[in-house]
Design an enzyme around this catalytic site. Structure first.
Site, short mmCIF file in Angstrom:
data_model
loop_
_atom_site.label_atom_id
_atom_site.label_comp_id
_atom_site.label_asym_id
_atom_site.label_seq_id
_atom_site.Cartn_x
_atom_site.Cartn_y
_atom_site.Cartn_z
N HIS A 30 -42.33 -50.69 75.84
CA HIS A 30 -43.74 -50.30 75.99
C HIS A 30 -44.58 -51.55 76.13
O HIS A 30 -44.31 -52.57 75.50
CB HIS A 30 -44.23 -49.46 74.81
CG HIS A 30 -43.96 -50.09 73.47
ND1 HIS A 30 -42.71 -50.06 72.89
CD2 HIS A 30 -44.76 -50.78 72.63
CE1 HIS A 30 -42.75 -50.70 71.73
NE2 HIS A 30 -43.98 -51.16 71.55
N GLY A 35 -40.63 -59.03 67.48
CA GLY A 35 -41.37 -58.17 66.55
C GLY A 35 -41.50 -56.73 67.02
O GLY A 35 -42.42 -56.02 66.63
N GLN A 36 -40.57 -56.28 67.85
CA GLN A 36 -40.61 -54.90 68.37
C GLN A 36 -40.26 -53.91 67.26
O GLN A 36 -39.23 -54.06 66.59
CB GLN A 36 -39.63 -54.75 69.53
CG GLN A 36 -39.64 -53.37 70.18
CD GLN A 36 -38.67 -53.29 71.36
OE1 GLN A 36 -37.89 -54.20 71.61
NE2 GLN A 36 -38.72 -52.18 72.08
N ASN A 91 -43.53 -56.67 73.19
CA ASN A 91 -42.68 -57.22 72.13
C ASN A 91 -41.24 -56.78 72.40
O ASN A 91 -41.00 -55.62 72.76
CB ASN A 91 -43.14 -56.69 70.77
CG ASN A 91 -44.55 -57.12 70.43
OD1 ASN A 91 -44.93 -58.26 70.69
ND2 ASN A 91 -45.33 -56.22 69.85
N ASP A 130 -52.60 -46.08 71.21
CA ASP A 130 -51.83 -46.49 70.04
C ASP A 130 -52.40 -45.80 68.81
O ASP A 130 -53.62 -45.67 68.65
CB ASP A 130 -51.90 -48.01 69.87
CG ASP A 130 -50.85 -48.53 68.90
OD1 ASP A 130 -49.92 -49.22 69.36
OD2 ASP A 130 -50.95 -48.26 67.69
P1 5GP Z 1 -44.16 -52.59 68.75
O1 5GP Z 1 -44.28 -53.30 67.42
O2 5GP Z 1 -42.86 -51.85 68.84
O3 5GP Z 1 -44.44 -53.48 69.92
O4 5GP Z 1 -45.34 -51.54 68.77
C1 5GP Z 1 -45.21 -50.21 68.39
C2 5GP Z 1 -46.60 -49.59 68.42
O5 5GP Z 1 -46.44 -48.19 68.39
C3 5GP Z 1 -47.48 -49.97 67.22
O6 5GP Z 1 -48.67 -50.59 67.70
C4 5GP Z 1 -47.75 -48.63 66.54
O7 5GP Z 1 -49.07 -48.53 66.03
C5 5GP Z 1 -47.48 -47.62 67.64
N1 5GP Z 1 -47.00 -46.34 67.17
C6 5GP Z 1 -46.02 -46.13 66.26
N2 5GP Z 1 -45.81 -44.82 66.09
C7 5GP Z 1 -46.67 -44.19 66.93
C8 5GP Z 1 -46.91 -42.80 67.21
O8 5GP Z 1 -46.29 -41.89 66.66
N3 5GP Z 1 -47.87 -42.52 68.14
C9 5GP Z 1 -48.56 -43.50 68.77
N4 5GP Z 1 -49.48 -43.12 69.65
N5 5GP Z 1 -48.35 -44.81 68.54
C10 5GP Z 1 -47.42 -45.14 67.63
#
Ligand code: 5GP
Ligand code: ZN
Length: 116
Positions: A99, A92-93, A86, A30
């Site tokens: 993922h 909260g996605q 999420n 992440d």
């Molecule tokens: P969500 O809130 O959708 O469950 O989590 C998205 C995750 O993706 C967040 O923890 C955020 O830090 C991560 N993330 C967002 N953009 C990028 C990216 O460009 N590269 C990587 N490796 N992680 C990302």
């Protein structure tokens, strides 16, 4: 070609610190880690969220969890870990490509959720 962020990482159009890849899933660090180990386990095929899965997706869902266990052992969290998925607005996605967050490290990750 779609412009989904994680599809672009899957294709290699955007760099990521990849730790695993097979025919079905990839995993990478992440970009903004919340714990010493914070990996994302991602199906290569675009699935928006668990809200969108069908019976055809069940094998890749199982693969994501099996890979999570392997990666925790290999990435500094051998004594346990947490998997978080999420989904949608209430979940909260932020990135609309399914993922699993794999979080851990040497110390306990803490309470599951803050109570409202
Ligand atoms: P969500 O809130 O959708 O469950 O989590 C998205 C995750 O993706 C967040 O923890 C955020 O830090 C991560 N993330 C967002 N953009 C990028 C990216 O460009 N590269 C990587 N490796 N992680 C990302
Ligand atoms: Zn995608």
């Amino acid at each position: 070609m779609n412009d989904c962020l994680f599809c672009r990482i899957v294709r290699g159009d955007i760099p990521a610190r990849k730790v695993f890849e097979d025919d079905q899933v990839i995993a990478f660090h992440d970009i903004n880690p919340a714990r010493p180990m914070h990996l994302l386990v991602v199906p290569k095929r675009h699935i928006e969220s668990l809200q969108a899965v069908t019976a055809a997706d069940e094998p890749v869902l199982g693969r994501m969890l099996a890979v999570a266990k392997q990666l925790a052992n290999e990435n500094g969290s051998p004594d346990g870990f947490r998997v978080i998925i999420n989904n949608g607005r209430v979940g909260g996605q932020e990135v609309p490509h399914l993922h699993a967050h794999l979080v851990g490290g040497p110390e306990p990750v803490g309470p599951m959720l803050k109570r409202n």
